[in-house]
Scaffold this motif. Sequence first.
Motif, PDB file in Angstrom:
ATOM      1  N   ASN A  30       2.569  18.130   4.578  1.00 26.51           N
ATOM      2  CA  ASN A  30       3.847  18.124   5.300  1.00 26.51           C
ATOM      3  C   ASN A  30       4.591  17.007   5.472  1.00 26.51           C
ATOM      4  OD1 ASN A  30       2.631  17.150   7.620  1.00 26.51           O
ATOM      5  ND2 ASN A  30       1.666  18.859   8.372  1.00 26.51           N
ATOM      6  N   LEU A  31       5.592  16.902   6.006  1.00 25.90           N
ATOM      7  CA  LEU A  31       6.788  15.825   6.370  1.00 25.90           C
ATOM      8  C   LEU A  31       6.069  14.928   7.195  1.00 25.90           C
ATOM      9  CD1 LEU A  31       9.054  14.671   5.499  1.00 25.90           C
ATOM     10  CD2 LEU A  31      10.227  16.103   7.444  1.00 25.90           C
ATOM     11  N   ALA A  32       5.009  15.255   8.352  1.00 21.81           N
ATOM     12  CA  ALA A  32       4.574  14.374   9.051  1.00 21.81           C
ATOM     13  C   ALA A  32       3.667  13.435   8.627  1.00 21.81           C
ATOM     14  CB  ALA A  32       3.961  15.030  10.393  1.00 21.81           C
ATOM     15  N   GLU A  33       2.780  14.179   7.540  1.00 20.19           N
ATOM     16  CA  GLU A  33       1.781  13.632   6.804  1.00 20.19           C
ATOM     17  C   GLU A  33       2.342  12.483   5.738  1.00 20.19           C
ATOM     18  OE1 GLU A  33      -1.564  16.968   7.069  1.00 20.19           O
ATOM     19  OE2 GLU A  33       0.051  16.981   5.661  1.00 20.19           O
ATOM     20  N   ALA A  34       3.680  12.911   5.324  1.00 21.09           N
ATOM     21  CA  ALA A  34       4.433  12.288   4.289  1.00 21.09           C
ATOM     22  C   ALA A  34       4.690  10.756   5.039  1.00 21.09           C
ATOM     23  CB  ALA A  34       5.643  12.964   3.619  1.00 21.09           C
ATOM     24  N   ILE A  35       5.366  10.958   6.144  1.00 21.19           N
ATOM     25  CA  ILE A  35       5.666   9.807   7.145  1.00 21.19           C
ATOM     26  C   ILE A  35       4.652   8.706   7.293  1.00 21.19           C
ATOM     27  CG2 ILE A  35       6.628   8.942   9.197  1.00 21.19           C
ATOM     28  CD1 ILE A  35       8.186  11.726   9.315  1.00 21.19           C
ATOM     29  N   ASN A  36       3.446   9.455   7.312  1.00 18.50           N
ATOM     30  CA  ASN A  36       2.436   8.645   7.595  1.00 18.50           C
ATOM     31  C   ASN A  36       1.779   7.864   6.467  1.00 18.50           C
ATOM     32  OD1 ASN A  36      -0.252   7.673   8.434  1.00 18.50           O
ATOM     33  ND2 ASN A  36      -1.344   9.636   8.433  1.00 18.50           N
ATOM     34  N   ILE A  37       1.976   8.494   5.262  1.00 18.80           N
ATOM     35  CA  ILE A  37       1.703   7.852   4.017  1.00 18.80           C
ATOM     36  C   ILE A  37       2.600   6.653   3.710  1.00 18.80           C
ATOM     37  CG2 ILE A  37       1.475   8.371   1.520  1.00 18.80           C
ATOM     38  CD1 ILE A  37       0.374  10.945   2.395  1.00 18.80           C
ATOM     39  N   ALA A  38       3.938   7.048   3.948  1.00 14.16           N
ATOM     40  CA  ALA A  38       4.952   5.980   3.753  1.00 14.16           C
ATOM     41  C   ALA A  38       5.129   4.861   4.609  1.00 14.16           C
ATOM     42  CB  ALA A  38       6.476   6.858   3.767  1.00 14.16           C
ATOM     43  N   GLY A  39       4.533   4.962   5.737  1.00  8.68           N
ATOM     44  CA  GLY A  39       4.362   4.220   6.713  1.00  8.68           C
ATOM     45  C   GLY A  39       3.058   3.142   6.406  1.00  8.68           C
ATOM     46  N   ARG A  40       2.096   3.764   5.964  1.00  7.61           N
ATOM     47  CA  ARG A  40       0.843   2.942   5.315  1.00  7.61           C
ATOM     48  C   ARG A  40       1.405   1.987   4.126  1.00  7.61           C
ATOM     49  NH1 ARG A  40      -2.919   6.461   5.735  1.00  7.61           N
ATOM     50  NH2 ARG A  40      -2.583   7.549   3.692  1.00  7.61           N
ATOM     51  N   GLN A  41       2.622   2.521   3.313  1.00  7.71           N
ATOM     52  CA  GLN A  41       2.988   1.329   2.411  1.00  7.71           C
ATOM     53  C   GLN A  41       3.513   0.079   2.957  1.00  7.71           C
ATOM     54  OE1 GLN A  41       1.476   2.886  -0.226  1.00  7.71           O
ATOM     55  NE2 GLN A  41       3.337   3.120  -1.709  1.00  7.71           N
ATOM     56  N   ARG A  42       4.195   0.400   4.127  1.00  4.82           N
ATOM     57  CA  ARG A  42       4.706  -0.805   4.602  1.00  4.82           C
ATOM     58  C   ARG A  42       3.339  -1.696   5.157  1.00  4.82           C
ATOM     59  NH1 ARG A  42       7.926   2.082   9.646  1.00  4.82           N
ATOM     60  NH2 ARG A  42       5.733   2.910   9.866  1.00  4.82           N
ATOM     61  N   MET A  43       2.370  -1.371   5.692  1.00  2.70           N
ATOM     62  CA  MET A  43       1.375  -1.908   5.908  1.00  2.70           C
ATOM     63  C   MET A  43       0.623  -2.590   4.861  1.00  2.70           C
ATOM     64  SD  MET A  43      -2.386  -1.905   5.694  1.00  2.70           S
ATOM     65  CE  MET A  43      -3.092  -0.110   5.651  1.00  2.70           C
ATOM     66  N   LEU A  44       0.716  -1.754   3.677  1.00  5.49           N
ATOM     67  CA  LEU A  44      -0.229  -2.563   2.568  1.00  5.49           C
ATOM     68  C   LEU A  44       0.548  -3.677   2.051  1.00  5.49           C
ATOM     69  CD1 LEU A  44      -1.320   0.864   0.606  1.00  5.49           C
ATOM     70  CD2 LEU A  44      -2.720  -0.856   1.948  1.00  5.49           C
ATOM     71  N   SER A  45       2.012  -3.645   2.124  1.00  2.00           N
ATOM     72  CA  SER A  45       2.688  -4.730   1.720  1.00  2.00           C
ATOM     73  C   SER A  45       2.297  -6.050   2.346  1.00  2.00           C
ATOM     74  CB  SER A  45       4.250  -4.478   1.802  1.00  2.00           C
ATOM     75  OG  SER A  45       4.712  -4.774   3.430  1.00  2.00           O
ATOM     76  N   GLN A  46       2.116  -6.039   3.702  1.00  2.02           N
ATOM     77  CA  GLN A  46       1.631  -6.979   4.351  1.00  2.02           C
ATOM     78  C   GLN A  46       0.224  -7.404   4.384  1.00  2.02           C
ATOM     79  OE1 GLN A  46       4.150  -8.558   6.637  1.00  2.02           O
ATOM     80  NE2 GLN A  46       5.121  -7.242   4.743  1.00  2.02           N
ATOM     81  N   ARG A  47      -0.738  -6.457   4.312  1.00  6.61           N
ATOM     82  CA  ARG A  47      -2.155  -6.610   3.977  1.00  6.61           C
ATOM     83  C   ARG A  47      -2.345  -7.286   2.720  1.00  6.61           C
ATOM     84  NH1 ARG A  47      -6.771  -4.796   6.325  1.00  6.61           N
ATOM     85  NH2 ARG A  47      -8.401  -4.047   5.031  1.00  6.61           N
ATOM     86  N   ILE A  48      -1.637  -7.148   1.659  1.00  7.86           N
ATOM     87  CA  ILE A  48      -1.668  -7.552   0.396  1.00  7.86           C
ATOM     88  C   ILE A  48      -1.561  -8.995   0.661  1.00  7.86           C
ATOM     89  CG2 ILE A  48      -0.631  -7.947  -1.791  1.00  7.86           C
ATOM     90  CD1 ILE A  48      -0.485  -5.110  -2.006  1.00  7.86           C
ATOM     91  N   VAL A  49      -0.536  -9.520   1.341  1.00 13.08           N
ATOM     92  CA  VAL A  49      -0.165 -10.872   1.641  1.00 13.08           C
ATOM     93  C   VAL A  49      -1.340 -11.657   2.346  1.00 13.08           C
ATOM     94  CG1 VAL A  49       1.416 -12.769   2.394  1.00 13.08           C
ATOM     95  CG2 VAL A  49       2.361 -10.524   1.435  1.00 13.08           C
ATOM     96  N   LYS A  50      -1.776 -10.912   3.359  1.00 12.29           N
ATOM     97  CA  LYS A  50      -2.840 -11.352   4.277  1.00 12.29           C
ATOM     98  C   LYS A  50      -4.136 -11.689   3.418  1.00 12.29           C
ATOM     99  CE  LYS A  50      -5.178  -8.837   7.359  1.00 12.29           C
ATOM    100  NZ  LYS A  50      -6.315  -8.817   6.732  1.00 12.29           N
ATOM    101  N   SER A  51      -4.448 -10.963   2.468  1.00 10.43           N
ATOM    102  CA  SER A  51      -5.676 -10.922   1.859  1.00 10.43           C
ATOM    103  C   SER A  51      -5.700 -11.916   0.702  1.00 10.43           C
ATOM    104  CB  SER A  51      -6.039  -9.339   1.128  1.00 10.43           C
ATOM    105  OG  SER A  51      -5.925  -8.230   1.956  1.00 10.43           O
ATOM    106  N   TYR A  52      -4.584 -12.078   0.199  1.00 12.09           N
ATOM    107  CA  TYR A  52      -4.510 -13.084  -0.861  1.00 12.09           C
ATOM    108  C   TYR A  52      -4.348 -14.588  -0.142  1.00 12.09           C
ATOM    109  CZ  TYR A  52      -1.728 -15.678  -4.540  1.00 12.09           C
ATOM    110  OH  TYR A  52      -1.417 -16.441  -5.617  1.00 12.09           O
ATOM    111  N   LEU A  53      -3.856 -14.713   0.818  1.00 10.41           N
ATOM    112  CA  LEU A  53      -3.820 -16.065   1.762  1.00 10.41           C
ATOM    113  C   LEU A  53      -5.467 -16.145   2.365  1.00 10.41           C
ATOM    114  CD1 LEU A  53      -0.879 -15.235   3.837  1.00 10.41           C
ATOM    115  CD2 LEU A  53      -1.171 -17.164   2.056  1.00 10.41           C
ATOM    116  N   GLN A  54      -6.094 -15.065   2.726  1.00  8.93           N
ATOM    117  CA  GLN A  54      -7.579 -15.391   3.066  1.00  8.93           C
ATOM    118  C   GLN A  54      -8.281 -15.875   1.913  1.00  8.93           C
ATOM    119  OE1 GLN A  54      -7.858 -11.221   5.362  1.00  8.93           O
ATOM    120  NE2 GLN A  54      -9.894 -12.255   5.383  1.00  8.93           N
ATOM    121  N   MET A  55      -8.141 -15.255   0.812  1.00 12.73           N
ATOM    122  CA  MET A  55      -8.728 -15.865  -0.232  1.00 12.73           C
ATOM    123  C   MET A  55      -8.440 -17.319  -0.608  1.00 12.73           C
ATOM    124  SD  MET A  55      -8.627 -12.275  -2.823  1.00 12.73           S
ATOM    125  CE  MET A  55      -9.128 -13.188  -4.228  1.00 12.73           C
ATOM    126  N   GLY A  56      -7.256 -17.605  -0.701  1.00 12.13           N
ATOM    127  CA  GLY A  56      -6.847 -19.026  -0.830  1.00 12.13           C
ATOM    128  C   GLY A  56      -7.496 -19.994   0.096  1.00 12.13           C
TER     129      GLY A  56
END
Length: 261
Positions: A30-56
């Motif tokens: 439903n729409l609320a769940e779609a908002i949840n999933i779309a919001g998680r995309q925001r988080m992943l954009s930042q998590r990817i950077v954090k994980s990359y920097l951790q590895m470095g």
Amino acid sequence: MIMKGVRTVVYGLLILLCQLPLAQAATQINLAEAINIAGRQRMLSQRIVKSYLQMGQDVRYRVAKGHLKGSIILFEQQLNMLKGFSQDPETQRGLALVEQLWKPVKAIASGPVQREKAEELRANAEQLLAAAHQVVLILTDQSGTQQGHLVNIAGRQRMLSQRMGNLYMLMSWKFDDELYRQDYQAATEQFDNALQELSYANENTPEIGRILDQVRQNWGLYKLSNRMGEGEFVPGLAVRMLDKILLQMNEVTGLYAALPR
């Protein structure tokens, strides 16, 4: 060895929790769940950077490597899911921009970790974050409900936990840019304000209230342990605590999305 195994299980569960909604077809959410999933995309954009920097910096390298790989896979799965959820022209245009901006982020994140690529990855991820956030706003406006608003705000807390993490890692890696410190301070203030708003939401169930209490406790401990202003960095401790908050806020966001409409 036992504690190391426990930590591995905890982080594995974090990835699993983030992937649970993908068991559903796009037409079943439903729409609320779609908002949840779309919001998680925001988080992943930042998590990817954090994980990359951790590895470095060799900070929890194996955990970070798993997070990076899992985040790339999850981002693409969720993007396809959102594209199949709504045929609304505005939403589709927003998702097309996300897809376009995702390509340079994926290209760097999928390659070898290099210090000279870190700031480029972060800059690309900032553009991706803005586009992903716009999709969330479009879906939230379509919802027009307090539930949609709460899912958006709680989901943004997930993103902020990882945003603070990647900014912390940039500074601990001696990228001397005052902008990062300013962005970090802004993220902490946004997290504080949103946590207060969520804590007083009339829609909170006892379970949501209980988890938000845990978030407040962990957030308070994180701020007490953070001596970054004194020039002391403990990146391993910082990312562990912020990931714990991420796990809790992911659960809260899902509970808001599941509230009766």
